[in-house]
Design an enzyme around this catalytic site. Structure first.
Site, short mmCIF file in Angstrom:
data_model
loop_
_atom_site.label_atom_id
_atom_site.label_comp_id
_atom_site.label_asym_id
_atom_site.label_seq_id
_atom_site.Cartn_x
_atom_site.Cartn_y
_atom_site.Cartn_z
N GLU A 103 0.86 -1.18 0.00
CA GLU A 103 0.00 0.00 0.00
C GLU A 103 0.89 1.23 0.00
O GLU A 103 2.01 1.19 0.52
CB GLU A 103 -1.00 0.02 1.16
CG GLU A 103 -0.44 0.05 2.54
CD GLU A 103 -0.19 -1.34 3.11
OE1 GLU A 103 0.57 -1.42 4.09
OE2 GLU A 103 -0.74 -2.33 2.58
N TYR A 115 6.64 1.63 -8.47
CA TYR A 115 5.89 0.36 -8.44
C TYR A 115 5.35 0.01 -9.83
O TYR A 115 5.38 -1.15 -10.23
CB TYR A 115 4.76 0.44 -7.41
CG TYR A 115 5.25 0.69 -6.00
CD1 TYR A 115 6.46 0.14 -5.55
CD2 TYR A 115 4.55 1.49 -5.10
CE1 TYR A 115 6.92 0.38 -4.26
CE2 TYR A 115 5.01 1.73 -3.81
CZ TYR A 115 6.19 1.18 -3.41
OH TYR A 115 6.66 1.41 -2.13
C1 LIG Z 1 10.07 5.78 -3.66
C2 LIG Z 1 11.60 5.73 -3.71
C3 LIG Z 1 12.08 4.47 -2.98
C4 LIG Z 1 12.04 5.69 -5.19
O1 LIG Z 1 13.44 5.48 -5.21
P1 LIG Z 1 14.36 6.06 -6.40
O2 LIG Z 1 15.70 5.44 -6.27
O3 LIG Z 1 14.30 7.54 -6.41
O4 LIG Z 1 13.59 5.50 -7.69
P2 LIG Z 1 14.18 5.29 -9.15
O5 LIG Z 1 15.25 6.31 -9.41
O6 LIG Z 1 14.54 3.86 -9.33
O7 LIG Z 1 12.91 5.66 -10.04
C5 LIG Z 1 11.90 4.70 -10.28
C6 LIG Z 1 10.81 5.36 -11.11
O8 LIG Z 1 10.13 6.35 -10.33
C7 LIG Z 1 10.22 7.63 -10.96
N1 LIG Z 1 10.40 8.62 -9.92
C8 LIG Z 1 11.29 8.56 -8.90
N2 LIG Z 1 11.16 9.65 -8.12
C9 LIG Z 1 10.18 10.41 -8.69
C10 LIG Z 1 9.58 11.64 -8.36
N3 LIG Z 1 10.00 12.35 -7.27
N4 LIG Z 1 8.57 12.10 -9.13
C11 LIG Z 1 8.15 11.42 -10.21
N5 LIG Z 1 8.68 10.22 -10.59
C12 LIG Z 1 9.68 9.74 -9.83
C13 LIG Z 1 11.42 7.54 -11.86
O9 LIG Z 1 11.35 8.46 -12.93
C14 LIG Z 1 11.33 6.11 -12.33
O10 LIG Z 1 10.31 5.98 -13.30
P3 LIG Z 1 10.64 5.74 -14.84
O11 LIG Z 1 11.59 4.58 -14.86
O12 LIG Z 1 9.31 5.44 -15.41
O13 LIG Z 1 11.28 7.02 -15.28
C15 LIG Z 1 12.22 7.02 -3.07
O14 LIG Z 1 11.62 8.16 -3.65
C16 LIG Z 1 12.06 7.08 -1.58
O15 LIG Z 1 12.87 6.55 -0.82
N6 LIG Z 1 10.99 7.76 -1.09
C17 LIG Z 1 10.76 7.90 0.35
C18 LIG Z 1 10.28 6.61 0.96
C19 LIG Z 1 8.97 6.14 0.34
O16 LIG Z 1 8.09 6.91 0.04
N7 LIG Z 1 8.86 4.80 0.19
C20 LIG Z 1 7.68 4.17 -0.35
C21 LIG Z 1 6.67 3.94 0.69
S1 LIG Z 1 5.20 3.13 0.05
#
Ligand SMILES: CC(C)(COP(=O)(O)OP(=O)(O)OC[C@H]1O[C@@H](n2cnc3c(N)ncnc32)[C@H](O)[C@@H]1OP(=O)(O)O)[C@@H](O)C(=O)NCCC(=O)NCCS
Length: 150
Positions: A103, A115
């Site tokens: 979720e 995701y």
């Molecule tokens: C969610 C999270 C783990 C993503 O990690 P990340 O290393 O930045 O992700 P990636 O670089 O592998 O990107 C994966 C995809 O998400 C997209 N994305 C990542 N950050 C984004 C942002 N801020 N806004 C829009 N798209 C985003 C990327 O463009 C990529 O999509 P694409 O391949 O279609 O271009 C990170 O933002 C995070 O740690 N957030 C805080 C914790 C959190 O919210 N966890 C999830 C709880 S449910």
């Protein structure tokens, strides 16, 4: 950059990432309690001794839930989240896990994009699931056919 099982020595850095990522981060005791369960899998992404991200899954038979996933704030949008979750899903399959649920806050665009990229699809909505701040949860799942398919 390598994906490996989380070890106890990772905890300090993992808890730092937890606290910069969530309004209700795990305590050390909370993380340890989940990490030491028989039915959980915890992974870290490491580079030169630094933990860049981590995730935890909890499973029952062939289905799992994502407990937590986060990437270090200063290393986001570099593909680390995708590397981590895609790798975790592949390893989960080796454990016989064929379906993964999670979720996510409706407004968490970064996580939802991640995701979708990893093959999850939306399959529900839970009203006011989150507090601090109050927000709906989007329920998503990925099954064996679309795990790591994209
Ligand atoms: C969610 C999270 C783990 C993503 O990690 P990340 O290393 O930045 O992700 P990636 O670089 O592998 O990107 C994966 C995809 O998400 C997209 N994305 C990542 N950050 C984004 C942002 N801020 N806004 C829009 N798209 C985003 C990327 O463009 C990529 O999509 P694409 O391949 O279609 O271009 C990170 O933002 C995070 O740690 N957030 C805080 C914790 C959190 O919210 N966890 C999830 C709880 S449910």
């Amino acid at each position: 950059m390598t994906l490996r099982e989380m070890i106890l020595e990772d905890f300090d850095q993992v808890l730092q990432i937890e606290s910069e990522s969530f309004s209700d981060p795990w305590s050390r005791e909370g993380l340890f309690a989940f990490w030491s369960m028989k039915n959980t899998l915890f992974f870290s992404v490491e580079q030169g001794g630094e933990i860049l991200g981590y995730c935890g899954l909890q499973y029952v038979l062939d289905e799992a839930d994502v407990l937590s996933i986060a990437v270090r704030r200063d290393r986001r949008r570099e593909g680390i989240g995708h590397f981590l979750l895609d790798g975790a899903m592949r390893i989960a399959r080796e454990f016989g896990i064929t379906k993964i649920h999670l979720e996510v806050r409706q407004g968490n665009e970064a996580a939802i994009r991640l995701y979708l990229r990893c093959g999850f699809v939306q399959d529900g909505l839970r009203k006011d699931y989150y507090s601090d701040p109050k927000e709906d949860a989007i329920l998503m799942s990925a099954c064996e056919e679309n795990c790591g398919a994209v």
